[in-house]
Write a protein that holds these residues in place. Structure first.
Motif, mmCIF file in Angstrom:
data_model
loop_
_atom_site.group_PDB
_atom_site.id
_atom_site.type_symbol
_atom_site.label_atom_id
_atom_site.label_comp_id
_atom_site.label_asym_id
_atom_site.label_seq_id
_atom_site.Cartn_x
_atom_site.Cartn_y
_atom_site.Cartn_z
ATOM 1 N N LYS A 147 8.066 1.308 5.391
ATOM 2 C CA LYS A 147 9.352 1.927 5.041
ATOM 3 C C LYS A 147 9.074 3.284 4.403
ATOM 4 O O LYS A 147 8.078 3.460 3.698
ATOM 5 C CB LYS A 147 10.098 1.083 4.003
ATOM 6 N N VAL A 148 10.012 4.214 4.626
ATOM 7 C CA VAL A 148 9.909 5.537 3.986
ATOM 8 C C VAL A 148 10.528 5.462 2.592
ATOM 9 O O VAL A 148 11.605 4.889 2.416
ATOM 10 C CB VAL A 148 10.666 6.597 4.822
ATOM 11 N N LEU A 149 9.851 6.060 1.637
ATOM 12 C CA LEU A 149 10.383 6.152 0.277
ATOM 13 C C LEU A 149 10.751 7.615 0.011
ATOM 14 O O LEU A 149 9.885 8.488 -0.002
ATOM 15 C CB LEU A 149 9.316 5.691 -0.727
ATOM 16 N N ALA A 150 12.053 7.863 -0.176
ATOM 17 C CA ALA A 150 12.509 9.230 -0.499
ATOM 18 C C ALA A 150 12.827 9.242 -1.996
ATOM 19 O O ALA A 150 11.927 9.336 -2.814
ATOM 20 C CB ALA A 150 13.687 9.593 0.384
ATOM 21 N N GLY A 151 14.115 9.079 -2.355
ATOM 22 C CA GLY A 151 14.450 8.975 -3.788
ATOM 23 C C GLY A 151 14.257 7.561 -4.313
ATOM 24 O O GLY A 151 14.170 7.343 -5.517
ATOM 25 N N THR A 199 0.864 -1.183 0.000
ATOM 26 C CA THR A 199 0.000 0.000 0.000
ATOM 27 C C THR A 199 0.894 1.224 0.000
ATOM 28 O O THR A 199 1.800 1.335 0.845
ATOM 29 C CB THR A 199 -0.903 0.014 1.255
ATOM 30 N N LEU A 200 0.646 2.109 -0.979
ATOM 31 C CA LEU A 200 1.458 3.326 -1.079
ATOM 32 C C LEU A 200 0.720 4.466 -0.389
ATOM 33 O O LEU A 200 -0.430 4.754 -0.706
ATOM 34 C CB LEU A 200 1.672 3.669 -2.560
ATOM 35 N N HIS A 201 1.377 5.099 0.567
ATOM 36 C CA HIS A 201 0.784 6.243 1.295
ATOM 37 C C HIS A 201 1.450 7.512 0.780
ATOM 38 O O HIS A 201 2.678 7.586 0.732
ATOM 39 C CB HIS A 201 1.016 6.084 2.799
ATOM 40 N N LEU A 202 0.638 8.503 0.402
ATOM 41 C CA LEU A 202 1.179 9.734 -0.200
ATOM 42 C C LEU A 202 0.727 10.963 0.574
ATOM 43 O O LEU A 202 -0.157 11.709 0.116
ATOM 44 C CB LEU A 202 0.713 9.839 -1.657
ATOM 45 N N LEU A 245 7.403 10.253 0.334
ATOM 46 C CA LEU A 245 7.460 11.688 0.664
ATOM 47 C C LEU A 245 7.412 12.543 -0.608
ATOM 48 O O LEU A 245 7.593 13.757 -0.553
ATOM 49 C CB LEU A 245 8.736 11.988 1.453
ATOM 50 N N ALA A 246 7.130 11.900 -1.744
ATOM 51 C CA ALA A 246 7.218 12.591 -3.035
ATOM 52 C C ALA A 246 6.307 13.811 -3.140
ATOM 53 O O ALA A 246 6.626 14.776 -3.825
ATOM 54 C CB ALA A 246 6.887 11.612 -4.161
ATOM 55 N N LYS A 247 5.159 13.776 -2.469
ATOM 56 C CA LYS A 247 4.186 14.881 -2.632
ATOM 57 C C LYS A 247 4.305 15.934 -1.528
ATOM 58 O O LYS A 247 3.500 16.861 -1.469
ATOM 59 C CB LYS A 247 2.752 14.325 -2.603
ATOM 60 N N VAL A 248 5.266 15.770 -0.642
ATOM 61 C CA VAL A 248 5.387 16.740 0.463
ATOM 62 C C VAL A 248 6.327 17.870 0.021
ATOM 63 O O VAL A 248 7.527 17.848 0.285
ATOM 64 C CB VAL A 248 5.903 16.059 1.760
ATOM 65 N N ASP A 249 5.743 18.848 -0.647
ATOM 66 C CA ASP A 249 6.574 19.918 -1.226
ATOM 67 C C ASP A 249 7.362 20.695 -0.172
ATOM 68 O O ASP A 249 8.442 21.195 -0.445
ATOM 69 C CB ASP A 249 5.698 20.887 -2.039
ATOM 70 N N LEU A 271 1.948 9.438 9.941
ATOM 71 C CA LEU A 271 2.007 8.106 9.311
ATOM 72 C C LEU A 271 3.316 7.392 9.688
ATOM 73 O O LEU A 271 3.339 6.175 9.883
ATOM 74 C CB LEU A 271 1.902 8.235 7.791
ATOM 75 N N TYR A 272 4.397 8.153 9.799
ATOM 76 C CA TYR A 272 5.706 7.582 10.165
ATOM 77 C C TYR A 272 5.591 6.849 11.493
ATOM 78 O O TYR A 272 6.161 5.790 11.695
ATOM 79 C CB TYR A 272 6.732 8.719 10.254
ATOM 80 N N LYS A 273 4.821 7.443 12.403
ATOM 81 C CA LYS A 273 4.648 6.852 13.739
ATOM 82 C C LYS A 273 3.627 5.702 13.697
ATOM 83 O O LYS A 273 3.818 4.655 14.327
ATOM 84 C CB LYS A 273 4.176 7.969 14.686
#
Ligand SMILES: Cc1cc2nc3c(=O)[nH]c(=O)nc-3n(C[C@H](O)[C@H](O)[C@H](O)COP(=O)(O)OP(=O)(O)OC[C@H]3O[C@@H](n4cnc5c(N)ncnc54)[C@H](O)[C@@H]3O)c2cc1C
Length: 282
Positions: A28-32, A7-10, A57-61, A20-22
């Motif tokens: 797992k966190v996805l950065a690059g 499940t991808l959380h955005l 974290l792609a959408k967290v400008d 969500l991290y907590k």
């Protein structure tokens, strides 16, 4: 399918991401994605289970960008290595960040990999750690209650780079008196990862060194400071042989552990050359 079902959380904001991290289990966190996606694909081919929840974290400008305000440089977690490499930096000792980025891997990796991923991925050989320690940087984390924690880069790596909260940004003091030099050695000509890296930062009153910080990336342990070398340099004045003299004041335990003769030699070459660059720039 390359990956196991997930499940991808955005999330859209740092606070949503911190919650969500907590909250998310088996996540797992996805950065690059340069480490995470590779390792998930590899584990799948071996039949090993992988995280069910991916927190992208792609959408967290708000976690993207480089800013310079009130004598502090702020680098946000989702800033790509190439973006930092091209970002305007204040004149002076922080310009080494451009050289550090330029040396990281190849252009395709630098276009994806983030500063946050580099600092928090818990691989002992990634390079930003030693640099941030030498530059006296502070790392910032956001909790699910919106509370921010600030931890020095030095203490973060002393604590084995454990990341209990979402990493949001790193701040670096801009100091016009400071000088810095960075050296890194490739593992082999075929592999674009470092064997070792060293970063020296100091301030100069005339020729006298003070407030020196030496960050060492040995690849086998988390990035750390060489206090014995710093102590020697803080009692020293710039001279042509300062780099050579300094080699008699290294903390042996940092450089000798599990290191080949070549690696020990390259540590000495790198440190001498970095110290000479600063002493020679007088
Ligand atoms: C082929 C290759 C060559 C490389 N060469 C070098 C090199 O020469 N020098 C060098 O320094 N590095 C090198 N790297 C590492 C690279 O620079 C990245 O640091 C690394 O790939 C992870 O960054 P990422 O953004 O892709 O993280 P991802 O793969 O997306 O994430 C990795 C992990 O980091 C953690 N994480 C990421 N962001 C956060 C956050 N905001 N908060 C909490 N946890 C977080 C999570 O645990 C996550 O699972 C190389 C990588 C590859 C794949």
């Amino acid at each position: 399918m390359l990956l196991n079902p997930l499940t991808l959380h955005l999330p859209q904001t740092p606070l949503e991401a911190a919650k969500l991290y907590k909250e998310l289990e088996d996540s797992k966190v996805l950065a690059g994605g340069t480490f995470l996606l590779n390792s998930m694909k590899l584990l799948k081919t071996k039949g090993t289970k992988t995280a069910r929840n991916i927190l992208s974290l792609a959408k967290v400008d708000e976690l993207k960008g480089v800013e310079f305000n009130d004598g502090t440089l702020t680098i946000k977690a989702m800033t790509r290595i190439n973006e930092l490499m091209e970002a305007p930096l204040p004149d002076g000792h922080l310009k080494i960040l451009h050289a550090v980025c330029r040396n990281i891997s190849t252009n395709p990796i630098r276009n994806m990999a983030t500063v946050g991923g580099n600092l928090t991925c818990r691989y002992t050989w990634t390079e930003m750690g030693a640099v941030m320690i030498a530059l006296d940087a502070q790392m910032h984390f956001l909790g699910p209650d919106g509370k921010e924690d600030e931890v020095s880069a030095e203490n973060f790596f002393k604590n084995a780079a454990r990341c209990e909260k979402l990493f949001t940004h790193v701040t670096v003091p801009v100091n016009p008196q400071a000088r810095s030099a960075y050296r890194r050695v490739k593992k082999t000509i075929h592999v674009d990862v470092p064997l070792l890296a060293v970063c020296v930062k100091t301030e100069l009153k005339g020729k006298q060194w003070y407030n020196t910080r030496v960050g060492i990336n040995s690849g086998t342990a988390f990035a750390q400071r060489d206090y014995a070398l710093e102590e020697f340099l803080n009692k020293s004045v710039s001279s042509p042989d300062l780099g050579t003299k300094a080699l008699e004041h290294l903390t042996a335990a940092i450089y000798d552990t599990r290191a080949s003769e070549y690696k020990q030699h390259m540590f000495r070459v790198s440190l001498r050359s970095a110290i000479e660059e600063i002493a020679g720039g007088e």
